[in-house]
Design a protein around this motif. Structure first.
Motif, short mmCIF file in Angstrom:
data_model
loop_
_atom_site.label_atom_id
_atom_site.label_comp_id
_atom_site.label_asym_id
_atom_site.label_seq_id
_atom_site.Cartn_x
_atom_site.Cartn_y
_atom_site.Cartn_z
N UNK A 77 0.82 -1.22 0.00
CA UNK A 77 0.00 0.00 0.00
C UNK A 77 0.85 1.26 0.00
N UNK A 78 1.92 1.27 0.78
CA UNK A 78 2.80 2.43 0.81
C UNK A 78 3.52 2.61 -0.52
N UNK A 79 3.84 1.50 -1.20
CA UNK A 79 4.46 1.60 -2.52
C UNK A 79 3.51 2.31 -3.48
N UNK A 80 2.22 1.95 -3.42
CA UNK A 80 1.25 2.59 -4.31
C UNK A 80 1.10 4.07 -3.97
N UNK A 81 1.22 4.44 -2.70
CA UNK A 81 1.19 5.87 -2.34
C UNK A 81 2.36 6.60 -2.98
N UNK A 82 3.53 5.97 -2.95
CA UNK A 82 4.69 6.58 -3.58
C UNK A 82 4.46 6.77 -5.08
N UNK A 83 3.91 5.75 -5.71
CA UNK A 83 3.65 5.82 -7.15
C UNK A 83 2.67 6.95 -7.46
N UNK A 84 1.60 7.03 -6.68
CA UNK A 84 0.59 8.07 -6.92
C UNK A 84 1.17 9.47 -6.71
N UNK A 85 1.94 9.65 -5.66
CA UNK A 85 2.53 10.96 -5.39
C UNK A 85 3.54 11.33 -6.48
N UNK A 86 4.31 10.35 -6.95
CA UNK A 86 5.26 10.61 -8.03
C UNK A 86 4.54 10.96 -9.32
N UNK A 87 3.47 10.23 -9.60
CA UNK A 87 2.69 10.51 -10.82
C UNK A 87 2.09 11.90 -10.77
#
Length: 98
Positions: A77-87
């Motif tokens: 879940x935290x990985x997906x947060x990183x991806x969303x914030x980077x996007x």
């Protein structure tokens, strides 16, 4: 704020009149904070993970307790947060360049 010209296209109904590249800049600091918090959390979780993925853990031990499963799930879940914030940062950067 001035009303934009309506070209009669579908996307005109989807984009609010108030949104502009400069208006998107307000989200940059929030996204950076979310991304940093996700990175810090993943670093902490990484010390508790015995193997790289939950699937690898299950292959080795054939079962998983709820606490260990929660560690692996929160890492994802935290990985997906990183991806969303980077996007969001990338999209916002592209909007600002136009």
């Amino acid at each position: 704020m001035a009303k934009k010209k309506d070209s009669g296209l579908v996307q005109d109904a989807l984009i609010p009149d108030e949104m502009s590249p400069l208006g998107l800049l307000d989200f940059n600091s929030s996204c950076a904070k979310i991304k940093q918090a996700a990175v810090d959390f993943r670093r902490a979780v990484n010390h508790k993970m015995q193997l790289e993925t939950k699937d690898a853990y299950l292959d080795k031990f054939h079962q998983i307790d709820p606490y260990t499963e929660a560690v692996y799930d929160t890492d994802v879940l935290e990985w997906w947060k990183q991806v969303a914030a980077s996007a969001w940062g990338f999209i916002n950067g592209m909007e600002a360049m136009q």
